[in-house]
Design a protein around this motif. Sequence first.
Motif, mmCIF file in Angstrom:
data_model
loop_
_atom_site.group_PDB
_atom_site.id
_atom_site.type_symbol
_atom_site.label_atom_id
_atom_site.label_comp_id
_atom_site.label_asym_id
_atom_site.label_seq_id
_atom_site.Cartn_x
_atom_site.Cartn_y
_atom_site.Cartn_z
ATOM 1 N N SER A 159 28.599 44.786 18.992
ATOM 2 C CA SER A 159 27.749 45.961 19.159
ATOM 3 C C SER A 159 28.033 46.922 18.018
ATOM 4 N N MET A 160 27.041 47.769 17.708
ATOM 5 C CA MET A 160 27.354 48.875 16.806
ATOM 6 C C MET A 160 28.479 49.712 17.414
ATOM 7 N N ARG A 211 32.095 49.870 16.164
ATOM 8 C CA ARG A 211 32.409 50.566 14.920
ATOM 9 C C ARG A 211 32.516 52.074 15.097
ATOM 10 N N GLU A 218 35.530 42.853 17.635
ATOM 11 C CA GLU A 218 35.608 43.000 16.175
ATOM 12 C C GLU A 218 36.903 42.385 15.649
ATOM 13 N N GLU A 239 26.151 42.785 15.332
ATOM 14 C CA GLU A 239 26.362 44.148 15.808
ATOM 15 C C GLU A 239 25.004 44.820 16.074
ATOM 16 N N GLY A 258 22.179 47.400 17.518
ATOM 17 C CA GLY A 258 22.049 48.781 17.943
ATOM 18 C C GLY A 258 21.485 48.819 19.348
ATOM 19 N N ARG A 267 29.378 39.778 9.175
ATOM 20 C CA ARG A 267 28.753 40.722 10.094
ATOM 21 C C ARG A 267 27.262 40.826 9.805
ATOM 22 N N TYR A 268 26.508 40.974 10.875
ATOM 23 C CA TYR A 268 25.084 41.256 10.786
ATOM 24 C C TYR A 268 24.807 42.464 11.678
ATOM 25 N N VAL A 269 24.367 43.565 11.082
ATOM 26 C CA VAL A 269 24.003 44.752 11.857
ATOM 27 C C VAL A 269 22.507 44.700 12.137
ATOM 28 N N ALA A 324 21.232 51.549 13.772
ATOM 29 C CA ALA A 324 22.633 51.132 13.874
ATOM 30 C C ALA A 324 23.318 51.195 12.516
ATOM 31 N N ARG A 325 22.619 50.749 11.471
ATOM 32 C CA ARG A 325 23.208 50.815 10.127
ATOM 33 C C ARG A 325 23.482 52.255 9.719
ATOM 34 N N ILE A 351 26.580 53.607 11.728
ATOM 35 C CA ILE A 351 27.826 53.022 11.234
ATOM 36 C C ILE A 351 28.210 53.658 9.899
#
Length: 279
Positions: free
Chosen positions: A136-137, A140, A157, A178, A180, A247-249, A254-255, A258
């Motif tokens: 998940s976001m 982070r 993580e 990860e 959102g 990792r893939y957001v 979400a990006r 983070i």
Amino acid sequence: MSPAPTGPVLVTGCSSGIGLATAQALLDAGHIVYATARRPETLTGLASSGARTLALDVTSEESMSVAVKSIEAEHGRVGALVNNAGYGEYGTIEETDLEKVRTMFETNVFGLARLTQLVLPAMRDAGEGRIVNIGSMGGRFTFPVGGYYHSTKYAVEALSDALRNEVRRFGIGVSLIEPGLIRTGFEGTALSSGAAAAQGSSPYAALLASSASNTRGGYGNRMISAGPESVAKVVRRAIESGHPKPRYVVTPAARALIATRTLGGARLWDLMMRAQFNG
């Protein structure tokens, strides 16, 4: 590392949401998919689409062992594992029932870890495989009222980072997804958690009300939330890529969050939380 696993894909938590969308996307892409859930009767739609279905409860050692052995008996190994099963137990740190927190950790962390242990020996022997963990976001950064849930995702993580560097020598790729805010009904479960719902009698009543309002508003805003299909596409990419990312957001929001937490530091984050949660 092979561009895609040659064995079947095992996906947990397929009764709805991300697991359901992921299993369907992988079926559409031509993979052999074992869709699993605690209640296999919820998987009839996926079975109609061609999925093999199994009962799998990630809090039960016997259930996990039987499922993995069943797949290995037919195919020799699990080609890719998607650790998706999980949920959120929300509430303040002071008020949340720790027995419920322990149960959540059993699902979100220990179940994920044990199922990974069970599939790895055959993957190592084959010299290939993929592990895709749905984080998940919230692994982070941390919102108030979600501290215990975020703790499980921080743990995922750490497990993913360690595992990736342990097993790459055996041709096994590990990726962490990860997401959102994904419209799966997750927020309903979170908001109905005992401590999160007990607003009237709580000294944190104003905070809990603000958290509930923010949560409903966020998931209801289609500018910052997304459907589970968006995660499914990324899971497929992680499985099929010759060089999967660590990792893939998923989602621009979400990006952005983070990046804000990483670059802005704790003081800026705390100012944002005070503004967003009224205090």
